[in-house]
Design an enzyme around this catalytic site. Structure first.
Site, PDB file in Angstrom:
ATOM      1  N   LYS A 183      -4.161   5.075  16.525  1.00 11.90           N
ATOM      2  CA  LYS A 183      -3.124   5.182  15.486  1.00 11.90           C
ATOM      3  C   LYS A 183      -2.052   6.110  15.998  1.00 11.90           C
ATOM      4  O   LYS A 183      -2.309   6.990  16.828  1.00 11.90           O
ATOM      5  CB  LYS A 183      -3.726   5.764  14.201  1.00 11.90           C
ATOM      6  CG  LYS A 183      -2.973   5.361  12.961  1.00 11.90           C
ATOM      7  CD  LYS A 183      -3.323   3.936  12.602  1.00 11.90           C
ATOM      8  CE  LYS A 183      -2.900   3.531  11.227  1.00 11.90           C
ATOM      9  NZ  LYS A 183      -3.685   2.370  10.780  1.00 11.90           N
TER      10      LYS A 183
HETATM   11  N1  GLU Z   1      -1.699  -0.655  10.560  1.00 12.03           N
HETATM   12  C1  GLU Z   1      -2.593  -1.735  10.305  1.00 12.03           C
HETATM   13  C2  GLU Z   1      -3.999  -1.210  10.001  1.00 12.03           C
HETATM   14  O1  GLU Z   1      -4.170  -0.095   9.618  1.00 12.03           O
HETATM   15  C3  GLU Z   1      -2.575  -2.770  11.394  1.00 12.03           C
HETATM   16  C4  GLU Z   1      -2.946  -2.306  12.750  1.00 12.03           C
HETATM   17  C5  GLU Z   1      -2.730  -3.371  13.814  1.00 12.03           C
HETATM   18  O2  GLU Z   1      -2.343  -4.474  13.462  1.00 12.03           O
HETATM   19  O3  GLU Z   1      -2.954  -3.061  14.975  1.00 12.03           O
HETATM   20  O4  GLU Z   1      -4.946  -1.923  10.055  1.00 12.03           O
END
Ligand code: GLU
Length: 549
Positions: free
Chosen positions: A239
């Site tokens: 993240k």
């Molecule tokens: N931000 C989204 C999540 O928390 C998507 C992450 C992604 O698609 O890599 O799942």
């Protein structure tokens, strides 16, 4: 505009300066200030004893105390509260000595503007936060508590338990970007955290929000690991985030910020290393800038460095609505498990961003009556059902739900406690806690946001017979279609919308079934069972790869 309130103690005996500073703070738009103004040290000390104060603006020359003595007395009364010294031109050397003695900054009263004052306060608060225990965030505590609970139930090897508790790789950056007037340079903090590098490249969104810190990003990266493993995707969790309120920035400012942030983390991202995606406060456009910046550095187009980008740049059909769609596939499965027919069921959706608005739309398509929705501006309630297309149209015209005519307005707390069949949480973390879990009045609580329910609240809801569809299942649709986008990008292929949705449904339902079977077999709730599924897969991979060297 942000909701955050900063409690400022303003200690200034000159009434002219006092009024000026109060006026400047009232006009500042990036933070909300609650100002307590006093003119003597005695009153300042009394105030520090009685009220929560985030920052002190301090004139060192007061009727009952002079120079550094003033600073020392204030600091010893409240050592953890940062002090910004207010000084006049002839006292700058005293102010500089005060900074050496522990004040965070000083401001020249004669040259004060709203911008300089606001920036000094924001930067001071950011520094305090950076100096404090960045890891020590409620979200990371929650992610770790959940993991430890699962680890204990599954009897996880202690070596693996220690290894998975904190992320494997973390990059913390601070970087500048120009505001539109080109005279101001803002410096902000950014993060990219990769939790597990064992499974393949790491994967996860980038969040722009004023509360982002290392602990929050680490928690979100941890959840990404479990989510990817549970879905059987060949990724570890990651993240990223920037501590900034994107609603206060123009599009050009956002673009400069994104490009510089990308440049700062460029060494650790890439199609085979770590693939960012949108999250709260970011979108397709931000992904396009990120992809462009990365590609400029490489010298050729690298679409697979991000997912969730516009379709014309190699984005996948169906990615934009994937998280909301996936949530509703999961809600259908969970609802049928507890005997709720979505046709005619009542649903409440908290949050009307990318996840909430699509979830509301697909719930309505499945026959549910959407009796309430909310966003940052308001909550809306209509027991006869809200029209999602009318809500979308209102948001397209007004940016927020506020002012939507065909509904009563309600508070966020009231919305969460409405009687309904399905409550979908698609806003922020930490929404259902020990304080309101006893009053949640739904049969199925579906988590579209990450970490909206605390562990204590889980227990209360489980006891009360509310089925919780945990976030690692509920919002896995996003990363699953991101995986499809990455696969298409690596192979230069494009899949049809139907192909994407069919594959999505089959992966999600398979994960739901496995989780349900485990939960039933081991008499566990769905969250614990889902985490155990995810942790078990990562553990197996870690044990097979062994420890280097
Ligand atoms: N931000 C989204 C999540 O928390 C998507 C992450 C992604 O698609 O890599 O799942």
């Amino acid at each position: 505009m942000t909701e955050q309130t900063v409690h400022v103690l303003l200690v200034e005996d000159n009434s002219l300066h006092l009024r000026l500073i109060q006026k400047l703070l009232a006009g500042e738009t990036q933070l909300n200030y609650q100002v307590e103004a006093v003119g003597t040290l005695t009153d300042a000390l009394a105030c520090l004893e009685n009220r929560p104060i985030d920052l002190i603006l301090l004139d060192l020359i007061l009727p009952d105390s002079q120079e550094l003595e003033t600073l020392f007395k204030v600091r010893s009364a409240a050592p953890e509260v940062p002090v910004v010294v207010l000084t006049s031109l002839d006292d700058v050397s005293l102010a500089a000595r005060a900074v050496e003695a522990g004040a965070s900054d000083f401001l020249l009263k004669t040259r004060l503007s709203g911008i300089t004052l606001g920036r000094a306060i924001r930067y001071t608060l950011a520094r305090v936060r950076a100096h404090g225990a960045e890891w020590d965030s409620p979200m990371l505590r929650l992610a770790q508590q959940q993991f430890l609970k699962a680890a204990q139930i599954m009897g996880l090897d202690d070596n693996i338990r220690q290894r998975l508790l904190f992320p494997q790789r973390t990059q913390v950056v601070s970087f500048p970007f120009f505001r539109d007037d080109r005279s101001q340079v803002e410096t902000v903090f950014g993060y990219r955290v990769q939790h597990v590098l064992t499974m393949g490249p790491t994967k996860g969104g980038i969040r722009y929000h004023e509360d982002v810190d290392l602990g929050e990003v680490a928690a979100l990266a941890t959840w990404m690991t479990w989510k990817c493993a549970l879905m059987g995707l060949p990724f570890g969790g990651a993240k990223g985030g920037v501590r900034v309120d994107p609603t206060t920035l123009s599009k050009k400012e956002l673009q400069r910020l994104t490009r510089r942030y990308t440049a700062e983390i460029i060494d650790i991202i890439g199609p085979d290393k770590d693939i960012p995606a949108p999250d709260m406060g970011t979108n397709e456009e931000v992904m396009a800038w990120l992809m462009d910046t990365y590609s400029q550095q490489m010298g050729y187009a690298v679409p697979a460095v991000v997912t969730g980008k516009p379709v014309v740049l190699g984005g996948s059909l169906g990615r934009r609505e994937a998280t909301g769609r996936g949530l509703v596939y999961m809600i259908e499965a969970a609802a049928s498990h507890i005997g709720i027919d979505l046709q005619g069921a009542s649903a409440v959706v908290q949050g009307f961003g990318n996840v909430g608005s699509y979830a509301a739309r697909f719930l309505e398509e499945a026959g549910a009556r959407i009796i309430a929705v909310s966003d940052v501006s308001t909550g809306l309630y209509n027991p006869n059902g809200l029209s999602v297309s009318a809500l979308n149209q209102h948001v397209a015209e007004n940016h927020v739900l506020q002012g939507f005519p065909e509904a009563e307005t309600i508070s966020n707390a009231e919305l969460l406690e409405l009687e309904c069949d399905v409550l979908a949480l698609a806003a922020l973390q930490n929404q259902v806690t020990v304080n309101n879990a006893g009053r949640i009045n739904c049969r199925l609580l579906a988590e579209g946001a990450n970490g909206p329910t605390t562990l204590e609240a889980d227990e209360i809801l489980n006891e009360r017979g509310v089925l919780i569809l945990p976030d690692v299942l509920g919002n896995a649709g996003g990363v699953t279609v991101s995986y499809f986008e990455w696969v298409q990008g690596m192979q230069n292929l494009t899949w049809t919308h139907d192909e994407v949705n069919e594959r999505l449904k089959s992966i999600l339902l398979n994960a739901f079934e496995r989780t349900l079977q485990r939960a039933t077999r081991d008499s566990q709730d769905l969250r614990t069972a889902a985490l155990i599924e995810g942790v078990a897969r990562v553990t197996e991979a870690k044990l097979l790869r062994g420890v280097f060297p």
